[in-house]
Design a protein around this motif. Structure first.
Motif, PDB file in Angstrom:
ATOM      1  N   GLU A 157      -0.546   1.993  -1.506  1.00  0.00           N
ATOM      2  CA  GLU A 157      -1.791   2.759  -1.564  1.00  0.00           C
ATOM      3  C   GLU A 157      -2.733   2.415  -0.421  1.00  0.00           C
ATOM      4  O   GLU A 157      -3.790   3.022  -0.279  1.00  0.00           O
ATOM      5  CB  GLU A 157      -2.494   2.539  -2.906  1.00  0.00           C
ATOM      6  N   GLY A 158      -2.374   1.426   0.406  1.00  0.00           N
ATOM      7  CA  GLY A 158      -3.162   1.133   1.600  1.00  0.00           C
ATOM      8  C   GLY A 158      -4.055  -0.092   1.508  1.00  0.00           C
ATOM      9  O   GLY A 158      -5.007  -0.215   2.277  1.00  0.00           O
ATOM     10  N   PHE A 159      -3.753  -1.014   0.595  1.00  0.00           N
ATOM     11  CA  PHE A 159      -4.557  -2.219   0.463  1.00  0.00           C
ATOM     12  C   PHE A 159      -3.734  -3.447   0.811  1.00  0.00           C
ATOM     13  O   PHE A 159      -2.519  -3.478   0.617  1.00  0.00           O
ATOM     14  CB  PHE A 159      -5.092  -2.366  -0.966  1.00  0.00           C
ATOM     15  N   HIS A 160      -4.418  -4.472   1.322  1.00  0.00           N
ATOM     16  CA  HIS A 160      -3.757  -5.746   1.618  1.00  0.00           C
ATOM     17  C   HIS A 160      -3.451  -6.477   0.316  1.00  0.00           C
ATOM     18  O   HIS A 160      -4.249  -6.459  -0.621  1.00  0.00           O
ATOM     19  CB  HIS A 160      -4.666  -6.637   2.472  1.00  0.00           C
ATOM     20  N   VAL A 161      -2.283  -7.135   0.271  1.00  0.00           N
ATOM     21  CA  VAL A 161      -1.919  -7.976  -0.869  1.00  0.00           C
ATOM     22  C   VAL A 161      -1.694  -9.421  -0.431  1.00  0.00           C
ATOM     23  O   VAL A 161      -1.377 -10.268  -1.258  1.00  0.00           O
ATOM     24  CB  VAL A 161      -0.659  -7.441  -1.604  1.00  0.00           C
ATOM     25  N   CYS A 162      -1.897  -9.685   0.853  1.00  0.00           N
ATOM     26  CA  CYS A 162      -1.726 -11.045   1.362  1.00  0.00           C
ATOM     27  C   CYS A 162      -2.973 -11.871   1.049  1.00  0.00           C
ATOM     28  O   CYS A 162      -4.039 -11.329   0.773  1.00  0.00           O
ATOM     29  CB  CYS A 162      -1.474 -11.019   2.866  1.00  0.00           C
ATOM     30  N   ASN A 163      -2.825 -13.196   1.128  1.00  0.00           N
ATOM     31  CA  ASN A 163      -3.960 -14.069   0.836  1.00  0.00           C
ATOM     32  C   ASN A 163      -5.003 -14.042   1.947  1.00  0.00           C
ATOM     33  O   ASN A 163      -6.132 -14.460   1.747  1.00  0.00           O
ATOM     34  CB  ASN A 163      -3.484 -15.502   0.582  1.00  0.00           C
ATOM     35  N   VAL A 164      -4.661 -13.516   3.104  1.00  0.00           N
ATOM     36  CA  VAL A 164      -5.587 -13.486   4.232  1.00  0.00           C
ATOM     37  C   VAL A 164      -6.631 -12.380   4.071  1.00  0.00           C
ATOM     38  O   VAL A 164      -7.820 -12.597   4.308  1.00  0.00           O
ATOM     39  CB  VAL A 164      -4.812 -13.299   5.565  1.00  0.00           C
ATOM     40  N   HIS A 165      -6.196 -11.189   3.670  1.00  0.00           N
ATOM     41  CA  HIS A 165      -7.090 -10.030   3.590  1.00  0.00           C
ATOM     42  C   HIS A 165      -7.015  -9.344   2.230  1.00  0.00           C
ATOM     43  O   HIS A 165      -7.234  -8.138   2.136  1.00  0.00           O
ATOM     44  CB  HIS A 165      -6.731  -8.997   4.659  1.00  0.00           C
ATOM     45  N   PHE A 166      -6.715 -10.060   1.187  1.00  0.00           N
ATOM     46  CA  PHE A 166      -6.433  -9.454  -0.113  1.00  0.00           C
ATOM     47  C   PHE A 166      -7.509  -8.451  -0.540  1.00  0.00           C
ATOM     48  O   PHE A 166      -8.694  -8.725  -0.499  1.00  0.00           O
ATOM     49  CB  PHE A 166      -6.284 -10.516  -1.199  1.00  0.00           C
ATOM     50  N   GLY A 167      -7.047  -7.256  -0.921  1.00  0.00           N
ATOM     51  CA  GLY A 167      -7.935  -6.237  -1.464  1.00  0.00           C
ATOM     52  C   GLY A 167      -8.621  -5.354  -0.450  1.00  0.00           C
ATOM     53  O   GLY A 167      -9.130  -4.304  -0.800  1.00  0.00           O
ATOM     54  N   SER A 168      -8.627  -5.756   0.817  1.00  0.00           N
ATOM     55  CA  SER A 168      -9.283  -4.904   1.815  1.00  0.00           C
ATOM     56  C   SER A 168      -8.327  -3.798   2.258  1.00  0.00           C
ATOM     57  O   SER A 168      -7.111  -3.903   2.121  1.00  0.00           O
ATOM     58  CB  SER A 168      -9.748  -5.733   3.013  1.00  0.00           C
ATOM     59  N   SER A 169      -8.900  -2.733   2.783  1.00  0.00           N
ATOM     60  CA  SER A 169      -8.107  -1.577   3.202  1.00  0.00           C
ATOM     61  C   SER A 169      -7.301  -1.904   4.454  1.00  0.00           C
ATOM     62  O   SER A 169      -7.791  -2.561   5.367  1.00  0.00           O
ATOM     63  CB  SER A 169      -9.048  -0.402   3.490  1.00  0.00           C
ATOM     64  N   ARG A 170      -6.059  -1.419   4.496  1.00  0.00           N
ATOM     65  CA  ARG A 170      -5.211  -1.639   5.667  1.00  0.00           C
ATOM     66  C   ARG A 170      -5.466  -0.606   6.757  1.00  0.00           C
ATOM     67  O   ARG A 170      -4.984  -0.726   7.858  1.00  0.00           O
ATOM     68  CB  ARG A 170      -3.721  -1.578   5.290  1.00  0.00           C
ATOM     69  N   LYS A 171      -6.196   0.441   6.443  1.00  0.00           N
ATOM     70  CA  LYS A 171      -6.540   1.502   7.399  1.00  0.00           C
ATOM     71  C   LYS A 171      -5.297   2.093   8.055  1.00  0.00           C
ATOM     72  O   LYS A 171      -5.277   2.383   9.242  1.00  0.00           O
ATOM     73  CB  LYS A 171      -7.513   0.983   8.457  1.00  0.00           C
ATOM     74  N   GLY A 172      -4.237   2.251   7.280  1.00  0.00           N
ATOM     75  CA  GLY A 172      -3.018   2.883   7.770  1.00  0.00           C
ATOM     76  C   GLY A 172      -2.125   1.989   8.603  1.00  0.00           C
ATOM     77  O   GLY A 172      -1.058   2.401   9.036  1.00  0.00           O
ATOM     78  N   GLU A 173      -2.538   0.765   8.856  1.00  0.00           N
ATOM     79  CA  GLU A 173      -1.740  -0.137   9.676  1.00  0.00           C
ATOM     80  C   GLU A 173      -0.960  -1.091   8.781  1.00  0.00           C
ATOM     81  O   GLU A 173      -1.420  -1.460   7.706  1.00  0.00           O
ATOM     82  CB  GLU A 173      -2.645  -0.939  10.610  1.00  0.00           C
ATOM     83  N   ASP A 174       0.214  -1.501   9.243  1.00  0.00           N
ATOM     84  CA  ASP A 174       1.002  -2.460   8.487  1.00  0.00           C
ATOM     85  C   ASP A 174       0.474  -3.861   8.735  1.00  0.00           C
ATOM     86  O   ASP A 174      -0.114  -4.145   9.780  1.00  0.00           O
ATOM     87  CB  ASP A 174       2.474  -2.391   8.890  1.00  0.00           C
ATOM     88  N   CYS A 175       0.686  -4.724   7.788  1.00  0.00           N
ATOM     89  CA  CYS A 175       0.219  -6.112   7.880  1.00  0.00           C
ATOM     90  C   CYS A 175       1.427  -7.040   7.771  1.00  0.00           C
ATOM     91  O   CYS A 175       2.155  -7.010   6.779  1.00  0.00           O
ATOM     92  CB  CYS A 175      -0.787  -6.386   6.761  1.00  0.00           C
ATOM     93  N   LEU A 176       1.615  -7.839   8.789  1.00  0.00           N
ATOM     94  CA  LEU A 176       2.752  -8.759   8.784  1.00  0.00           C
ATOM     95  C   LEU A 176       2.603  -9.832   7.706  1.00  0.00           C
ATOM     96  O   LEU A 176       3.592 -10.303   7.148  1.00  0.00           O
ATOM     97  CB  LEU A 176       2.908  -9.419  10.152  1.00  0.00           C
TER      98      LEU A 176
END
Length: 116
Positions: free
Chosen positions: A87-106
């Motif tokens: 759905e476009g949200f971070h699930v990592c401990n670094v940015h948890f809950g913030s929007s990914r803005k369409g970009e993938d997060c390593l």
């Protein structure tokens, strides 16, 4: 006349570089999408295998209720995190809950790799 040809060549080269940059960015987006989809399918496959194993044990009568409940809880948690990521949200401990803005997060993708 020679200066004009040289400048034309440089401008043409610059346009070619811009075209290559666009193609490269499109390729990066495609690869990121494929990695994300692959990770999602791996996670889903893992949970389905675990669920199948659990159901097989339950039909044999060897599974205890306590085990079954904990397996279901863990699988549901991962599924919820995967859904949030989709759905476009971070699930990592670094940015948890913030929007990914369409970009993938390593960080998020490595989180899924660790837990699968």
């Amino acid at each position: 006349m020679r200066d004009r040809n040289f400048l034309d060549s440089i401008m043409e080269f610059e346009q070619q570089l811009e075209t290559l940059q666009q193609q490269f960015n499109e390729l990066k987006k495609f690869v990121a999408h494929m990695v994300e989809e692959h990770q999602s399918l791996q996670t889903e496959n893992f949970h389905l295998r675990r669920r199948l194993e659990e159901l097989s044990k339950a039909t044999e009568g060897t599974s205890e209720q306590g085990e079954k409940k904990s397996y279901l809880d863990i699988g549901e948690g991962y599924d919820n995190l995967a859904r949030l990521y989709q759905e476009g949200f971070h699930v990592c401990n670094v940015h948890f809950g913030s929007s990914r803005k369409g970009e993938d997060c390593l960080f998020c993708l490595s989180f899924f790799n660790k837990n699968v």
